[in-house]
Scaffold this motif. Structure first.
Motif, PDB file in Angstrom:
ATOM      1  N   GLU A  20      11.956   9.740  22.357  1.00  0.00           N
ATOM      2  CA  GLU A  20      11.339   9.848  21.037  1.00  0.00           C
ATOM      3  C   GLU A  20      10.404   8.671  20.786  1.00  0.00           C
ATOM      4  OE1 GLU A  20      13.096  11.904  17.185  1.00  0.00           O
ATOM      5  OE2 GLU A  20      14.050   9.958  17.546  1.00  0.00           O
ATOM      6  N   ALA A  21      10.833   7.474  21.168  1.00  0.00           N
ATOM      7  CA  ALA A  21       9.973   6.289  21.013  1.00  0.00           C
ATOM      8  C   ALA A  21       8.654   6.486  21.764  1.00  0.00           C
ATOM      9  CB  ALA A  21      10.699   5.050  21.519  1.00  0.00           C
ATOM     10  N   LEU A  22       8.713   6.966  22.993  1.00  0.00           N
ATOM     11  CA  LEU A  22       7.496   7.188  23.773  1.00  0.00           C
ATOM     12  C   LEU A  22       6.581   8.203  23.096  1.00  0.00           C
ATOM     13  CD1 LEU A  22       8.985   7.306  27.392  1.00  0.00           C
ATOM     14  CD2 LEU A  22       7.540   5.507  26.426  1.00  0.00           C
ATOM     15  N   SER A  23       7.172   9.242  22.495  1.00  0.00           N
ATOM     16  CA  SER A  23       6.368  10.270  21.839  1.00  0.00           C
ATOM     17  C   SER A  23       5.637   9.732  20.619  1.00  0.00           C
ATOM     18  CB  SER A  23       7.253  11.452  21.437  1.00  0.00           C
ATOM     19  OG  SER A  23       8.063  11.147  20.301  1.00  0.00           O
ATOM     20  N   LEU A  24       6.137   8.618  20.055  1.00  0.00           N
ATOM     21  CA  LEU A  24       5.516   8.003  18.881  1.00  0.00           C
ATOM     22  C   LEU A  24       4.496   6.932  19.258  1.00  0.00           C
ATOM     23  CD1 LEU A  24       8.734   7.536  16.693  1.00  0.00           C
ATOM     24  CD2 LEU A  24       7.050   9.371  16.517  1.00  0.00           C
ATOM     25  N   GLY A  25       4.336   6.681  20.542  1.00  0.00           N
ATOM     26  CA  GLY A  25       3.434   5.629  20.993  1.00  0.00           C
ATOM     27  C   GLY A  25       4.092   4.263  21.009  1.00  0.00           C
ATOM     28  N   ALA A  26       5.429   4.228  20.969  1.00  0.00           N
ATOM     29  CA  ALA A  26       6.184   2.972  20.929  1.00  0.00           C
ATOM     30  C   ALA A  26       6.636   2.568  22.320  1.00  0.00           C
ATOM     31  CB  ALA A  26       7.400   3.122  20.004  1.00  0.00           C
ATOM     32  N   ASP A  27       6.936   1.279  22.476  1.00  0.00           N
ATOM     33  CA  ASP A  27       7.514   0.805  23.724  1.00  0.00           C
ATOM     34  C   ASP A  27       8.791   0.016  23.469  1.00  0.00           C
ATOM     35  OD1 ASP A  27       6.444  -1.493  22.652  1.00  0.00           O
ATOM     36  OD2 ASP A  27       5.473  -2.167  24.508  1.00  0.00           O
ATOM     37  N   THR A  28       9.406   0.285  22.323  1.00  0.00           N
ATOM     38  CA  THR A  28      10.722  -0.247  21.972  1.00  0.00           C
ATOM     39  C   THR A  28      11.204   0.525  20.760  1.00  0.00           C
ATOM     40  OG1 THR A  28      12.025  -2.231  21.479  1.00  0.00           O
ATOM     41  CG2 THR A  28       9.837  -2.084  20.466  1.00  0.00           C
ATOM     42  N   PHE A  29      12.429   0.243  20.303  1.00  0.00           N
ATOM     43  CA  PHE A  29      12.938   0.872  19.084  1.00  0.00           C
ATOM     44  C   PHE A  29      14.172   0.121  18.614  1.00  0.00           C
ATOM     45  CE2 PHE A  29      14.929   3.090  22.651  1.00  0.00           C
ATOM     46  CZ  PHE A  29      16.279   3.106  22.306  1.00  0.00           C
ATOM     47  N   GLN A  30      14.590   0.427  17.394  1.00  0.00           N
ATOM     48  CA  GLN A  30      15.803  -0.130  16.812  1.00  0.00           C
ATOM     49  C   GLN A  30      16.743   1.012  16.440  1.00  0.00           C
ATOM     50  OE1 GLN A  30      16.174  -3.527  13.690  1.00  0.00           O
ATOM     51  NE2 GLN A  30      16.081  -1.673  12.459  1.00  0.00           N
ATOM     52  N   PHE A  31      18.034   0.747  16.465  1.00  0.00           N
ATOM     53  CA  PHE A  31      19.020   1.765  16.084  1.00  0.00           C
ATOM     54  C   PHE A  31      20.247   1.087  15.495  1.00  0.00           C
ATOM     55  CE2 PHE A  31      20.080   0.345  20.300  1.00  0.00           C
ATOM     56  CZ  PHE A  31      21.464   0.328  20.359  1.00  0.00           C
ATOM     57  N   PHE A  32      20.978   1.801  14.653  1.00  0.00           N
ATOM     58  CA  PHE A  32      22.241   1.284  14.128  1.00  0.00           C
ATOM     59  C   PHE A  32      23.344   1.501  15.158  1.00  0.00           C
ATOM     60  CE2 PHE A  32      20.426   1.678   9.757  1.00  0.00           C
ATOM     61  CZ  PHE A  32      20.667   0.368   9.365  1.00  0.00           C
ATOM     62  N   THR A  33      24.187   0.503  15.339  1.00  0.00           N
ATOM     63  CA  THR A  33      25.289   0.619  16.293  1.00  0.00           C
ATOM     64  C   THR A  33      26.359   1.587  15.824  1.00  0.00           C
ATOM     65  OG1 THR A  33      26.409  -1.262  15.244  1.00  0.00           O
ATOM     66  CG2 THR A  33      24.990  -1.730  17.158  1.00  0.00           C
ATOM     67  N   ARG A  34      26.422   1.808  14.511  1.00  0.00           N
ATOM     68  CA  ARG A  34      27.416   2.698  13.901  1.00  0.00           C
ATOM     69  C   ARG A  34      26.905   3.086  12.523  1.00  0.00           C
ATOM     70  NH1 ARG A  34      32.655  -0.117  14.333  1.00  0.00           N
ATOM     71  NH2 ARG A  34      31.805  -0.976  16.242  1.00  0.00           N
ATOM     72  N   ASN A  35      27.655   3.902  11.824  1.00  0.00           N
ATOM     73  CA  ASN A  35      27.255   4.299  10.468  1.00  0.00           C
ATOM     74  C   ASN A  35      26.879   3.059   9.669  1.00  0.00           C
ATOM     75  OD1 ASN A  35      27.271   5.022   7.692  1.00  0.00           O
ATOM     76  ND2 ASN A  35      28.602   6.761   8.121  1.00  0.00           N
ATOM     77  N   PRO A  36      25.625   2.970   9.166  1.00  0.00           N
ATOM     78  CA  PRO A  36      25.191   1.747   8.481  1.00  0.00           C
ATOM     79  C   PRO A  36      25.954   1.442   7.202  1.00  0.00           C
ATOM     80  CG  PRO A  36      23.570   3.493   8.212  1.00  0.00           C
ATOM     81  CD  PRO A  36      24.544   3.963   9.245  1.00  0.00           C
ATOM     82  N   ARG A  37      26.562   2.449   6.596  1.00  0.00           N
ATOM     83  CA  ARG A  37      27.321   2.246   5.357  1.00  0.00           C
ATOM     84  C   ARG A  37      28.823   2.376   5.563  1.00  0.00           C
ATOM     85  NH1 ARG A  37      23.795  -0.346   2.063  1.00  0.00           N
ATOM     86  NH2 ARG A  37      21.766   0.702   2.093  1.00  0.00           N
ATOM     87  N   GLY A  38      29.242   2.435   6.817  1.00  0.00           N
ATOM     88  CA  GLY A  38      30.665   2.591   7.093  1.00  0.00           C
ATOM     89  C   GLY A  38      31.028   1.988   8.422  1.00  0.00           C
ATOM     90  N   GLY A  39      32.108   2.464   9.023  1.00  0.00           N
ATOM     91  CA  GLY A  39      32.582   1.861  10.252  1.00  0.00           C
ATOM     92  C   GLY A  39      32.620   2.792  11.442  1.00  0.00           C
ATOM     93  N   ASN A  40      32.177   4.055  11.255  1.00  0.00           N
ATOM     94  CA  ASN A  40      32.267   5.016  12.341  1.00  0.00           C
ATOM     95  C   ASN A  40      31.313   4.664  13.480  1.00  0.00           C
ATOM     96  OD1 ASN A  40      34.101   6.503  10.830  1.00  0.00           O
ATOM     97  ND2 ASN A  40      32.506   7.762   9.898  1.00  0.00           N
ATOM     98  N   VAL A  41      31.780   4.871  14.703  1.00  0.00           N
ATOM     99  CA  VAL A  41      30.980   4.558  15.882  1.00  0.00           C
ATOM    100  C   VAL A  41      31.001   5.762  16.817  1.00  0.00           C
ATOM    101  CG1 VAL A  41      32.925   3.505  17.120  1.00  0.00           C
ATOM    102  CG2 VAL A  41      30.582   2.841  17.691  1.00  0.00           C
ATOM    103  N   ARG A  42      29.866   6.011  17.504  1.00  0.00           N
ATOM    104  CA  ARG A  42      29.780   7.126  18.440  1.00  0.00           C
ATOM    105  C   ARG A  42      30.700   6.882  19.641  1.00  0.00           C
ATOM    106  NH1 ARG A  42      25.807   7.951  21.417  1.00  0.00           N
ATOM    107  NH2 ARG A  42      25.500  10.200  21.230  1.00  0.00           N
TER     108      ARG A  42
END
Length: 277
Positions: A20-42
């Motif tokens: 998805e980053a490549l499709s946007l013309g990006a060469d990096t990205f940021q993401f949340f490690t888990r639910n930003p308002r809670g504690g759930n993790v993938r």
């Protein structure tokens, strides 16, 4: 070359974010490690993470940025909240070891009336518990706007946390343009002076990432409300100076502007056009 990306959702996996980053013309990205308002993790998917590593190597990605949840507050006056912060950070860092060229960013926290000095000590205590000598992920303290009882509202508080952390070589700083502007640092009219102050207080060698966001509010407002690039109080001229400054131009920039994916792609293209040869 401008290294730039935006915030993406990890819900569909790491390899998907890379594509998805490549499709946007990006060469990096940021993401949340888990639910930003809670504690759930993938669930941990090492194969997916390794697939992203391969994609990033082929396409020469800049370091990607993992963002801790907003609920992580290592200087809360509540022991339960501090315990969650310690457990979440340690778990996040252990999981991120499977990713190449990844950094971990977190908001230092809010002292909730205990005072900045106590907050600084508690944050350093958390870092001293969570960091280990062999880890490869650099942990970044984010500069804050100073709303409420936030710690990290100025360069001195960030520096104090670093100084109290035993494995300080594992630490860096993420400078948020909206936050520092709202916090009273005039990156529009006095960029050189602000960078000199950062260097003399923290050291520019610690600066590892930039959250590039315009601000809805005026200098020193302590509000922390992000705006699209060029549509806020910082303005396009200042961002042109920021992305072309010799001390900043080679750092990775991460957009956190109020945008959908098409909006991010447009901002990425615009900022690339503004970078000077």
């Amino acid at each position: 070359m401008l290294h730039i990306g935006c915030h993406l959702s990890v819900s569909q996996g790491f390899l998907h974010m890379g594509r998805e980053a490549l499709s946007l013309g990006a060469d990096t990205f940021q993401f949340f490690t888990r639910n930003p308002r809670g504690g759930n993790v993938r669930p941990l998917d090492i194969e997916d993470m390794q697939a992203l590593n391969a994609l990033m190597e082929v396409h020469h990605f800049a370091p990607i940025l993992a963002h801790a949840p907003y609920t992580l507050n290592g200087c809360s006056k509540t022991e339960k909240t501090r315990d969650f912060a310690r457990r979440a950070m340690k778990e996040d860092l252990e999981r991120l070891e499977y990713l190449d060229h990844c950094r971990y960013n977190f908001h230092p926290g809010s002292h909730v009336g205990q005072g900045a000095e106590t907050g600084i000590t508690l944050i350093a205590d958390m870092l001293n518990e969570c960091l280990w000598p062999e880890q490869k992920t650099t942990v970044l303290l984010e500069t804050m706007a100073g709303k409420g009882t936030e710690v990290g509202r100025n360069f001195e508080e960030i520096s104090a946390i670093i100084e109290k952390t035993t494995l300080s070589d594992k630490l860096g700083v993420c400078l948020d343009t909206c936050h520092v502007f709202d916090g009273g640092y005039d990156i529009v009219g006095q960029l050189e002076e602000v960078l000199h102050q950062f260097d003399s207080t923290i050291g520019l060698s610690r600066l590892k990432a930039i959250h590039i966001n315009d601000s809805k509010n005026s200098l020193g407002s302590h509000k922390d409300r992000h705006e699209k690039i060029g549509q806020g109080q910082i303005g396009i001229e200042a961002f042109t100076a920021i992305i072309n400054h010799p001390a900043l131009r080679d750092l990775p920039f991460y957009l956190e502007t109020p945008n959908d994916l098409a909006g991010y792609a447009a901002e990425i293209a615009m900022l690339r056009r503004l970078q000077q040869a």
